[in-house]
Write a protein that holds these residues in place. Structure first.
Motif, PDB file in Angstrom:
ATOM      1  N   GLY A 206       0.781  -1.230   0.000  1.00 28.19           N
ATOM      2  CA  GLY A 206       0.000   0.000   0.000  1.00 28.19           C
ATOM      3  C   GLY A 206       0.810   1.277   0.000  1.00 28.19           C
ATOM      4  N   TRP A 207       2.133   1.153   0.027  1.00 25.92           N
ATOM      5  CA  TRP A 207       3.008   2.320   0.042  1.00 25.92           C
ATOM      6  C   TRP A 207       3.667   2.505  -1.328  1.00 25.92           C
ATOM      7  CZ3 TRP A 207       3.695   5.561   4.280  1.00 25.92           C
ATOM      8  CH2 TRP A 207       3.121   5.132   5.476  1.00 25.92           C
ATOM      9  N   ALA A 208       3.930   3.751  -1.665  1.00 28.05           N
ATOM     10  CA  ALA A 208       4.623   4.081  -2.917  1.00 28.05           C
ATOM     11  C   ALA A 208       5.794   4.991  -2.596  1.00 28.05           C
ATOM     12  CB  ALA A 208       3.681   4.787  -3.888  1.00 28.05           C
ATOM     13  N   SER A 209       6.842   4.890  -3.380  1.00 27.21           N
ATOM     14  CA  SER A 209       7.942   5.835  -3.201  1.00 27.21           C
ATOM     15  C   SER A 209       7.464   7.209  -3.650  1.00 27.21           C
ATOM     16  CB  SER A 209       9.174   5.401  -4.008  1.00 27.21           C
ATOM     17  OG  SER A 209       8.963   5.599  -5.390  1.00 27.21           O
ATOM     18  N   MET A 210       7.920   8.228  -2.969  1.00 29.84           N
ATOM     19  CA  MET A 210       7.479   9.578  -3.276  1.00 29.84           C
ATOM     20  C   MET A 210       7.845   9.976  -4.712  1.00 29.84           C
ATOM     21  SD  MET A 210       5.886  12.276  -2.237  1.00 29.84           S
ATOM     22  CE  MET A 210       5.794  12.111  -0.442  1.00 29.84           C
ATOM     23  N   SER A 211       9.028   9.611  -5.157  1.00 25.92           N
ATOM     24  CA  SER A 211       9.447   9.979  -6.513  1.00 25.92           C
ATOM     25  C   SER A 211       8.562   9.311  -7.559  1.00 25.92           C
ATOM     26  CB  SER A 211      10.911   9.591  -6.738  1.00 25.92           C
ATOM     27  OG  SER A 211      11.107   8.200  -6.556  1.00 25.92           O
ATOM     28  N   TYR A 254       8.358   7.717   1.489  1.00 29.27           N
ATOM     29  CA  TYR A 254       7.259   6.889   0.988  1.00 29.27           C
ATOM     30  C   TYR A 254       5.927   7.525   1.388  1.00 29.27           C
ATOM     31  CZ  TYR A 254      11.098   3.605   0.514  1.00 29.27           C
ATOM     32  OH  TYR A 254      12.293   3.023   0.172  1.00 29.27           O
ATOM     33  N   VAL A 255       4.915   7.268   0.585  1.00 30.58           N
ATOM     34  CA  VAL A 255       3.608   7.889   0.792  1.00 30.58           C
ATOM     35  C   VAL A 255       2.510   6.842   0.646  1.00 30.58           C
ATOM     36  CG1 VAL A 255       3.508   8.571  -1.653  1.00 30.58           C
ATOM     37  CG2 VAL A 255       2.060   9.747   0.032  1.00 30.58           C
ATOM     38  N   ALA A 256       1.445   6.991   1.458  1.00 30.38           N
ATOM     39  CA  ALA A 256       0.297   6.090   1.392  1.00 30.38           C
ATOM     40  C   ALA A 256      -0.974   6.874   1.640  1.00 30.38           C
ATOM     41  CB  ALA A 256       0.436   4.960   2.413  1.00 30.38           C
ATOM     42  N   ASP A 257      -2.061   6.408   1.041  1.00 33.22           N
ATOM     43  CA  ASP A 257      -3.365   7.035   1.206  1.00 33.22           C
ATOM     44  C   ASP A 257      -3.901   6.688   2.592  1.00 33.22           C
ATOM     45  OD1 ASP A 257      -5.957   7.948   1.052  1.00 33.22           O
ATOM     46  OD2 ASP A 257      -6.402   7.015  -0.884  1.00 33.22           O
ATOM     47  N   LYS A 258      -4.292   7.708   3.347  1.00 31.74           N
ATOM     48  CA  LYS A 258      -4.813   7.468   4.695  1.00 31.74           C
ATOM     49  C   LYS A 258      -6.094   6.645   4.675  1.00 31.74           C
ATOM     50  CE  LYS A 258      -2.914  11.464   7.175  1.00 31.74           C
ATOM     51  NZ  LYS A 258      -3.214  12.706   7.933  1.00 31.74           N
ATOM     52  N   ARG A 259      -6.837   6.683   3.586  1.00 30.71           N
ATOM     53  CA  ARG A 259      -8.092   5.926   3.507  1.00 30.71           C
ATOM     54  C   ARG A 259      -7.856   4.440   3.283  1.00 30.71           C
ATOM     55  NH1 ARG A 259     -11.885   8.552  -0.927  1.00 30.71           N
ATOM     56  NH2 ARG A 259     -10.230   7.605  -2.171  1.00 30.71           N
ATOM     57  N   ARG A 263      -3.343  -1.196   4.000  1.00 33.39           N
ATOM     58  CA  ARG A 263      -1.892  -1.008   3.920  1.00 33.39           C
ATOM     59  C   ARG A 263      -1.228  -1.387   5.239  1.00 33.39           C
ATOM     60  NH1 ARG A 263      -0.649   3.676   6.656  1.00 33.39           N
ATOM     61  NH2 ARG A 263      -2.394   5.119   7.004  1.00 33.39           N
ATOM     62  N   THR A 264       0.054  -1.684   5.147  1.00 32.32           N
ATOM     63  CA  THR A 264       0.823  -2.001   6.344  1.00 32.32           C
ATOM     64  C   THR A 264       1.156  -0.708   7.100  1.00 32.32           C
ATOM     65  OG1 THR A 264       2.903  -1.886   5.111  1.00 32.32           O
ATOM     66  CG2 THR A 264       1.813  -4.034   5.260  1.00 32.32           C
ATOM     67  N   PRO A 265       1.442  -0.797   8.413  1.00 27.42           N
ATOM     68  CA  PRO A 265       1.763   0.421   9.168  1.00 27.42           C
ATOM     69  C   PRO A 265       2.952   1.177   8.613  1.00 27.42           C
ATOM     70  CG  PRO A 265       1.315  -1.426  10.644  1.00 27.42           C
ATOM     71  CD  PRO A 265       1.395  -1.991   9.264  1.00 27.42           C
ATOM     72  N   LYS A 266       3.908   0.455   8.077  1.00 21.88           N
ATOM     73  CA  LYS A 266       5.099   1.067   7.485  1.00 21.88           C
ATOM     74  C   LYS A 266       5.434   0.347   6.193  1.00 21.88           C
ATOM     75  CE  LYS A 266       7.245   2.747  11.743  1.00 21.88           C
ATOM     76  NZ  LYS A 266       8.468   2.732  12.593  1.00 21.88           N
ATOM     77  N   PRO A 267       6.123   0.994   5.279  1.00 20.18           N
ATOM     78  CA  PRO A 267       6.494   0.320   4.020  1.00 20.18           C
ATOM     79  C   PRO A 267       7.443  -0.843   4.282  1.00 20.18           C
ATOM     80  CG  PRO A 267       7.593   2.442   4.194  1.00 20.18           C
ATOM     81  CD  PRO A 267       6.589   2.401   5.307  1.00 20.18           C
ATOM     82  N   ALA A 268       7.202  -1.942   3.570  1.00 27.75           N
ATOM     83  CA  ALA A 268       8.075  -3.111   3.695  1.00 27.75           C
ATOM     84  C   ALA A 268       9.272  -2.909   2.771  1.00 27.75           C
ATOM     85  CB  ALA A 268       7.313  -4.373   3.310  1.00 27.75           C
ATOM     86  N   LEU A 269      10.387  -2.507   3.347  1.00 22.88           N
ATOM     87  CA  LEU A 269      11.583  -2.206   2.540  1.00 22.88           C
ATOM     88  C   LEU A 269      12.387  -3.464   2.263  1.00 22.88           C
ATOM     89  CD1 LEU A 269      12.616   1.074   4.376  1.00 22.88           C
ATOM     90  CD2 LEU A 269      11.147   0.789   2.393  1.00 22.88           C
TER      91      LEU A 269
END
Length: 269
Positions: A206-211, A254-259, A263-269
Motif C-alpha cells: 500500500g506504500w509508494a515511493s514519493m518519486s 514513501y507515501v500512502a493514502d490514509k483511507r 496497507r501495512t503500518p510502514k512500508p516493507a523495505l
C-alpha cells in the motif's frame, strides 16, 4: 524535506521555445529559460508580434540579450490575431524540418490548445508558461504547465514606459478583500489526482515511493507543485492532509493514502 526528483536534467534535449509576445511579459524571459534548462536546451527561440507596436517596446530590449529571434507579424484584419496563426505555422514547420525533441509555448491563449494536442500526438513533450487567467483546456493539454507567478527567482516586473491609468474603483470595492485561495485540504480535484497516482505506483503493502508517485501524477496531468504554493511533491502531498508520509532507513520517502485500511503500518523495505 526531500528534494523533488521527478524531473531529471536532460541537457541534450533540443527545445523550441515559441513566445506569444502579445500575451507574455518580457520580465519573465530569464525565469522561463532557467526553468526550461531542467528539461533540455532551448536552442530555438522565437517571439511573435508586431514589433512596431508600442506595447512590445520592453520586449525589443530583451531580444538581443537572450538571443531570441523576433518574428514580425502585421495585423491584417481588425480583431484577428495574426500572431497566433504565424506561431502555429512555424511550430508545424519546425516539427517536420528542425525536428526538436520538445516544444514550449509561452502564452495565456487557449487558441493554442489544438496545436499542443497535435504536437503531443506526434510524440513531443510540450511545456507551457502563462498567467493565472490561462483557460484550463490549454493548461491541461500541456505536458507541464507553470504559472509565471510561480517561478522561483523570477525577475521583478519592469515598469512600462507609460504607466497605465489607475482604474476607477469605488471605496467600497477597494475595501473588499480579495477572495482567499482554496486550502489544499479542500481541493478535492487535486487530492483525487494524487490518490490515483499513489494507487497506480503503490506496492502490495500500500506504500509508494514519493518519486514514483510524483512522476505518476505528472503523467496524469500537467501538475507542478509550485502552482499550489509549495516547492515539491513531498510538500504537496503533505499539505493536502490526505496522506501518510514516512522516511525509510534508506533515506527514501514513501507515501500512502490514509483511507487505505489494508496497507501495512510502514512500508516493507
Amino acid at each position: 524535506m526531500e528534494k523533488d526528483q521527478t524531473a531529471a536534467p536532460a541537457p541534450d534535449r533540443r527545445i523550441a521555445l515559441l513566445i506569444d509576445a502579445d500575451n507574455v511579459s518580457h520580465s519573465n524571459i530569464a525565469a522561463m529559460l532557467a526553468e526550461l534548462s531542467k528539461y533540455g536546451t532551448a536552442n530555438i527561440r522565437r517571439a511573435y508580434g508586431d514589433w512596431g507596436s508600442p506595447g512590445l517596446k520592453g520586449w525589443r530590449d530583451k531580444l538581443h540579450e537572450f538571443a531570441i529571434r523576433p518574428i514580425q507579424q502585421f495585423s491584417y484584419s481588425t480583431g484577428k490575431n495574426a500572431t497566433d496563426i504565424a506561431l502555429v505555422i512555424d511550430a508545424m514547420e519546425l516539427l517536420y524540418t528542425q525536428k526538436p525533441d520538445a516544444f514550449c509555448i509561452a502564452s495565456s491563449d487557449a487558441d493554442f490548445t489544438p496545436l499542443v494536442m497535435q504536437l503531443k500526438a506526434n510524440g513531443h513533450d510540450v511545456y507551457g508558461f502563462g498567467e493565472r487567467k490561462t483557460p484550463s483546456p490549454f493548461v491541461n493539454a500541456c505536458t507541464t504547465f507553470l504559472y509565471l507567478d510561480s517561478l522561483e527567482g523570477r525577475t521583478a516586473k519592469e515598469p512600462s514606459a507609460e504607466p497605465a491609468a489607475k482604474p476607477k474603483t469605488s471605496k467600497k470595492a477597494a475595501d473588499k478583500p480579495a477572495p482567499a485561495a482554496k486550502p489544499l485540504t479542500q481541493d478535492a480535484k487535486l487530492i483525487e489526482l494524487l490518490r490515483g497516482a499513489v494507487e497506480a505506483s503503490a506496492w502490495d503493502d500500500g506504500w509508494a515511493s514519493m518519486s514514483a508517485a510524483g512522476s505518476t501524477a505528472k503523467r496524469q496531468a500537467p501538475i507542478d507543485p509550485r502552482n499550489y504554493g509549495v516547492k515539491n511533491f513531498p510538500a504537496l502531498f503533505e499539505a493536502t492532509g490526505a496522506f501518510d508520509i514516512v522516511k525509510g532507513d534508506n533515506g527514501q520517502t514513501y507515501v500512502a493514502d490514509k483511507r487505505n485500511t489494508d496497507r501495512t503500518p510502514k512500508p516493507a523495505l
